[in-house]
Write a protein that holds these residues in place. Structure first.
Motif, PDB file in Angstrom:
ATOM      1  N   SER A   1       0.918  -1.170   0.018  1.00 30.88           N
ATOM      2  CA  SER A   1      -0.109   0.010   0.082  1.00 30.88           C
ATOM      3  C   SER A   1       0.885   1.313   0.048  1.00 30.88           C
ATOM      4  CB  SER A   1      -0.841   0.121   1.253  1.00 30.88           C
ATOM      5  OG  SER A   1      -1.903  -0.999   1.023  1.00 30.88           O
ATOM      6  N   PRO A   2       0.461   2.525  -0.233  1.00 33.17           N
ATOM      7  CA  PRO A   2       1.309   3.493  -0.558  1.00 33.17           C
ATOM      8  C   PRO A   2       2.354   4.126   0.533  1.00 33.17           C
ATOM      9  CG  PRO A   2      -0.896   3.918  -1.215  1.00 33.17           C
ATOM     10  CD  PRO A   2      -0.866   2.728  -0.529  1.00 33.17           C
TER      11      PRO A   2
ATOM     12  N   TYR B   1      -3.360   7.308   0.844  1.00 32.40           N
ATOM     13  CA  TYR B   1      -4.202   7.291  -0.322  1.00 32.40           C
ATOM     14  C   TYR B   1      -4.197   8.725  -0.809  1.00 32.40           C
ATOM     15  CZ  TYR B   1      -4.240   2.480  -0.594  1.00 32.40           C
ATOM     16  OH  TYR B   1      -3.810   0.890  -0.657  1.00 32.40           O
ATOM     17  N   ASP B   2      -3.854   9.636   0.072  1.00 34.06           N
ATOM     18  CA  ASP B   2      -3.832  11.099  -0.324  1.00 34.06           C
ATOM     19  C   ASP B   2      -2.221  11.403  -0.659  1.00 34.06           C
ATOM     20  OD1 ASP B   2      -3.526  10.398   2.388  1.00 34.06           O
ATOM     21  OD2 ASP B   2      -3.720  12.748   3.158  1.00 34.06           O
TER      22      ASP B   2
ATOM     23  N   TYR C   1       4.154  11.389  -6.246  1.00 34.43           N
ATOM     24  CA  TYR C   1       4.024   9.901  -6.662  1.00 34.43           C
ATOM     25  C   TYR C   1       5.409   9.354  -6.629  1.00 34.43           C
ATOM     26  CZ  TYR C   1      -0.873  10.779  -7.363  1.00 34.43           C
ATOM     27  OH  TYR C   1      -2.338  10.854  -7.308  1.00 34.43           O
TER      28      TYR C   1
ATOM     29  N   ASP D   1       1.340   0.426  -5.102  1.00 32.78           N
ATOM     30  CA  ASP D   1       0.322   1.239  -5.289  1.00 32.78           C
ATOM     31  C   ASP D   1       0.094   2.253  -6.177  1.00 32.78           C
ATOM     32  OD1 ASP D   1      -2.668   1.143  -4.557  1.00 32.78           O
ATOM     33  OD2 ASP D   1      -2.081   0.338  -2.559  1.00 32.78           O
TER      34      ASP D   1
ATOM     35  N   VAL E   1      -2.312   5.393  -7.488  1.00 30.52           N
ATOM     36  CA  VAL E   1      -3.458   6.176  -6.859  1.00 30.52           C
ATOM     37  C   VAL E   1      -3.977   7.204  -8.192  1.00 30.52           C
ATOM     38  CG1 VAL E   1      -4.599   7.094  -5.122  1.00 30.52           C
ATOM     39  CG2 VAL E   1      -2.727   5.738  -4.772  1.00 30.52           C
TER      40      VAL E   1
ATOM     41  N   ASN F   1      -6.812   8.328  -9.477  1.00 33.95           N
ATOM     42  CA  ASN F   1      -8.152   9.079  -9.330  1.00 33.95           C
ATOM     43  C   ASN F   1      -8.093  10.278  -8.796  1.00 33.95           C
ATOM     44  OD1 ASN F   1     -11.192   9.183  -9.740  1.00 33.95           O
ATOM     45  ND2 ASN F   1     -11.198   9.381  -7.420  1.00 33.95           N
TER      46      ASN F   1
ATOM     47  N   CYS G   1      -5.604  12.950  -5.874  1.00 33.39           N
ATOM     48  CA  CYS G   1      -4.138  13.048  -5.148  1.00 33.39           C
ATOM     49  C   CYS G   1      -4.356  13.873  -3.840  1.00 33.39           C
ATOM     50  CB  CYS G   1      -3.012  13.970  -5.985  1.00 33.39           C
ATOM     51  SG  CYS G   1      -3.741  15.596  -6.064  1.00 33.39           S
TER      52      CYS G   1
ATOM     53  N   GLN H   1      -8.773  15.377  -0.979  1.00 34.81           N
ATOM     54  CA  GLN H   1      -8.346  14.276  -2.174  1.00 34.81           C
ATOM     55  C   GLN H   1      -9.004  14.778  -3.310  1.00 34.81           C
ATOM     56  OE1 GLN H   1      -9.444  10.831   0.644  1.00 34.81           O
ATOM     57  NE2 GLN H   1      -7.594   9.992  -0.359  1.00 34.81           N
TER      58      GLN H   1
ATOM     59  N   ASP I   1      -5.607   1.861  -7.450  1.00 33.10           N
ATOM     60  CA  ASP I   1      -6.661   2.043  -6.574  1.00 33.10           C
ATOM     61  C   ASP I   1      -7.890   2.819  -7.350  1.00 33.10           C
ATOM     62  OD1 ASP I   1      -7.324   2.904  -3.861  1.00 33.10           O
ATOM     63  OD2 ASP I   1      -7.448   4.723  -4.393  1.00 33.10           O
TER      64      ASP I   1
ATOM     65  N   CYS J   1      -9.706   2.429  -9.678  1.00 35.60           N
ATOM     66  CA  CYS J   1      -9.383   2.550 -11.350  1.00 35.60           C
ATOM     67  C   CYS J   1     -10.655   2.784 -12.205  1.00 35.60           C
ATOM     68  CB  CYS J   1      -8.513   1.467 -11.892  1.00 35.60           C
ATOM     69  SG  CYS J   1      -9.351  -0.046 -12.026  1.00 35.60           S
TER      70      CYS J   1
END
Length: 557
Positions: free
Chosen positions: A66-67, A78-79, A83, A113, A115, A117, A119, A190, A222, A224
C-alpha cells in the motif's frame, strides 16, 4: 456424501505458460502496520525489508505494498502528495531500492500502489490550481466548476462523497471572494484528477516508468474505475456503496465509464515494454461481468473479485459467485483474482462471526454488537481453504495468516479514518483492520518495533495471535496457511477447471484435478468420502467433516 458424481465443470481461469500472475498468491503489506525498524511506532520500509522472509516462508509469490509516498496521511497514504518519492516516515528512495532487491532475492515479486483517481490537496499541482484563476491550465488538471444557484452557492451537482457528505468543496479565490468548487469522490483533501487533460495522462506515464525503472513488478491501481467521469458531470441521486452496478440500466456517472479502457490500454503498452511480465491489478468494486471488461486482452492483468469478498458464509451464494466469476473471466481469457480481506474492509475472521451480511467498511466499536470470535475464525479458515483451492490468483492481507480479528475495541479517540469525522462520528471506519501486527507475545508493541506505543493501539489479546506464538503450533492458523500454499503449489491448484460434484445442502463439493475439496457451510457434520486428507481447515472427526470446515483430499483410485 461418499460418492461424488460430476454434475458440472466450469472455469479454466488459467492456462499453461509463463504468465506467473494467472495463479499467483500475492500478500498485501500495509506499510504503517507491518514492522517498525526505527522505533517511532509507525511501520517503515526498512521494517518490511527485515521481516520479508516471513512472507517468503509463508509461500507467497509476490508482495503488494500500500502507499508509502509523501502524504499528509489524511487517508492512510491514499492522499498522495508526490508519486515519485518516499515519505520520510517510511524511509528514503534508497530504502525502497533495498526492499525491491530483498524481495527479488527471496524470489518475491513486488507490486506497488498507483492512486490515479485523486491526489492530496498538498500536491504541487493542486496548490498551483488553487493559486490560478478559473479557466486556467492549472485548474484544468482537476474538476473545477462554477456553483449552481444564486451566487454559485450550491455544488455543481448532487454527487456525494464515498466518505460521507458532499463530493464538492468551494475554494476561496485569490481576491478573497467565494470561488469555484472542486470535485473529490473521497475526502475534501483528495481532489480528483481530470483524466480528460493530456498533461495528467502524461505525468502518470512518467510515474509508471519511474517505478518500473527501479524494478517494481507492477501496480495495484486504486479506484481505477472512477478516473473517467461522464461528460457534463450529470446529477446522480443515488449512493454507491459496495459493488457498483447499473441502476435502471445506467452506470453511475462517476464509475466504470467507457473511457477508462483507453487509459488502461495505454498503461498496458508501457508495461509491455519491460521484461519480466510486469502487471496491473484493478481495484474496481464492480460485478463480475463488468470487472471482466477491465481484464480483456491488452488491458489489466487482474481485477479483484469483490463480489466474492462480500459473500456471507453460505454455500449457495458462494457457488453462484464462483460460477459467475469464472464464466465472466473465462469469456475474456483472464484469471479470476480472489480476495477475502484487505485494508479497507472488516477482517474476514471477524465478519464471519456475525450471522448475515455486515457493513464491510463501517467498522465496529466497543458498544456495537460484537462478532463471535471463535465462530468467525473457524469460518474464516474454512473460507480461505476454499478460496485457495480455486483456479486463478489470490490476494492475502497481512495478518490474516495469523487469524487476526478486527480490533473492535479500538478507542474512538485513536481513530484516524476520515469517514469518522465526515460522518459526524457515526461511522467508525476502517482503522480496526489496520492495527500493527504482533510478531512476539511480549515486549514493546509485541515485536512490531522498539516503541511501547504504536500509531494505532494494539489490544492485549494480540499476544495470542503473534507469529512467535504460532510458529511451533501445528494447529495454528499460520501453520494452516503455510500448508495450504504448499499443497496449492504442489497440486497446481491455481490452474485448471472446477468440477462440481453432487453434494448435500449447505456443502460445496468440487474436484480440482487430483484434489477433492469439500467445504461444509452447513450447521451439521457430513460424512467424508474415501481418500487421504491433504489439509483441513480444522479438526476432523473419524470419517466426518464438521460444520464450518473445509478439507482437501487426495482421492483413492
Amino acid at each position: 456424501m461418499t460418492g461424488g458424481s460430476a454434475v458440472e465443470s466450469v472455469g479454466t481461469a488459467s492456462v499453461p505458460g509463463t504468465e506467473w500472475w494467472r495463479s499467483a498468491v500475492i500478500y498485501q503489506i500495509y506499510p504503517r502496520s507491518f514492522a517498525d525498524a526505527n522505533g517511532d511506532g509507525t511501520g517503515d520500509l526498512a521494517g518490511i525489508t527485515a521481516r520479508l522472509d516471513h512472507v517468503a516462508r509463508l509461500g507467497a509469490d509476490a508482495v503488494w505494498l500500500s502507499p508509502f509516498y509523501p502524504s499528509p496521511q489524511r487517508d492512510g497514504g491514499y492522499d498522495v502528495a508526490d508519486y515519485r518519492d518516499v515519505d520520510p516516515q517510511f524511509g528514503t528512495l534508497e530504502d525502497a531500492d533495498d526492499l525491491i532487491r530483498r524481495a527479488h532475492g527471496l524470489g518475491l515479486r513486488l507490486i506497488v500502489d498507483l492512486v490515479p483517481n485523486h491526489c492530496s490537496s498538498e500536491h504541487v499541482d493542486f496548490q498551483a490550481a488553487l493559486a490560478a484563476a478559473p479557466g486556467s491550465v492549472e485548474r484544468a488538471k482537476f474538476h473545477f466548476r462554477d456553483g449552481r444557484g444564486e451566487g454559485g452557492d450550491l455544488p455543481p451537482n448532487d454527487w456525494t462523497s464515498m466518505f460521507e457528505g458532499p463530493a464538492w468543496t468551494r475554494v476561496v479565490e485569490a481576491d478573497g471572494s467565494p470561488g469555484q468548487w472542486y470535485l473529490h469522490l473521497f475526502d475534501s483533501s483528495q481532489p480528483d484528477w481530470n483524466w480528460d487533460d493530456a498533461s495528467v495522462r502524461a505525468d502518470f506515464e512518467r510515474t509508471l516508468r519511474f517505478w518500473l525503472d527501479r524494478g517494481v513488478d507492477g501496480f495495484r491501481v486504486d479506484v481505477c474505475d472512477a478516473i473517467i467521469k461522464a461528460p457534463g458531470l450529470p446529477d446522480w441521486p443515488h449512493r454507491t456503496k459496495g459493488v457498483v452496478e447499473p441502476i435502471d440500466g445506467v452506470m453511475p456517472p462517476m464509475w466504470d465509464q467507457e473511457g477508462i479502457h483507453e487509459v488502461f490500454r495505454s498503461w498496458r503498452s508501457v508495461l509491455d515494454e519491460y521484461d519480466g511480465e510486469r502487471i496491473l491489478c484493478a481495484e474496481a468494486w464492480l460485478a463480475p461481468e463488468r470487472a471482466a471488461r477491465i481484464v480483456r486482452p491488452g488491458e489489466m492483468h487482474q481485477a479483484f473479485n469483490f463480489r466474492f469478498l462480500e459473500q456471507v458464509w453460505d454455500a449457495r451464494d458462494l457457488r453462484r459467485t464462483i460460477d459467475e466469476s469464472l464464466a465472466a473471466n473465462d469469456a475474456v481469457g483472464a484469471p479470476t483474482t480472489w480476495v477475502l480481506s484487505n485494508h479497507d474492509v472488516m477482517r474476514h475472521a471477524s465478519r464471519y462471526g456475525y450471522d448475515g451480511p455486515v457493513e464491510l467498511e463501517s467498522g465496529v466499536g466497543i458498544d456495537d454488537p460484537q462478532p463471535d470470535r471463535m465462530l468467525g475464525l473457524r469460518r474464516a479458515r474454512a473460507a480461505t481453504a476454499l478460496m485457495l483451492a480455486l483456479p486463478g490468483s489470490a490476494y492475502l492481507y497481512q495478518g490474516e495468516e495469523l487469524g487476526l480479528p478486527e480490533v473492535t475495541d479500538l478507542p474512538d479517540s485513536s481513530r484516524q479514518d476520515p469517514v469518522w469525522e465526515r460522518s459526524g462520528r457515526a461511522i467508525r471506519g476502517r482503522d480496526g483492520c489496520r492495527v500493527p501486527l504482533p510478531w512476539s507475545s511480549d515486549g514493546p508493541s509485541f515485536g512490531f518495533g522498539g516503541s511501547v506505543t504504536t500509531w494505532l493501539p494494539q489490544p492485549t489479546y494480540f499476544a495470542e495471535f503473534s507469529v512467535a506464538a504460532q510458529e511451533e503450533d501445528a494447529s495454528s492458523t499460520l501453520a494452516l496457511y503455510r500448508r495450504l500454499l504448499v499443497v496449492r503449489r504442489e497440486r497446481a491448484l491455481g490452474s485448471g477447471r472446477v468440477e462440481w460434484l453432487e453434494s448435500d445442502e449447505g456443502v460445496l463439493d468440487l474436484r480440482r484435478g487430483s484434489v477433492r475439496v469439500i467445504a461444509n457451510a452447513s450447521d451439521r457434520s457430513v460424512r467424508l468420502p474415501a481418500g487421504s486428507v491433504l489439509v483441513a481447515s480444522g479438526p476432523l472427526a473419524e470419517g466426518v467433516l464438521p460444520s464450518d470446515t473445509t478439507v482437501w483430499m487426495a482421492e483413492e483410485d
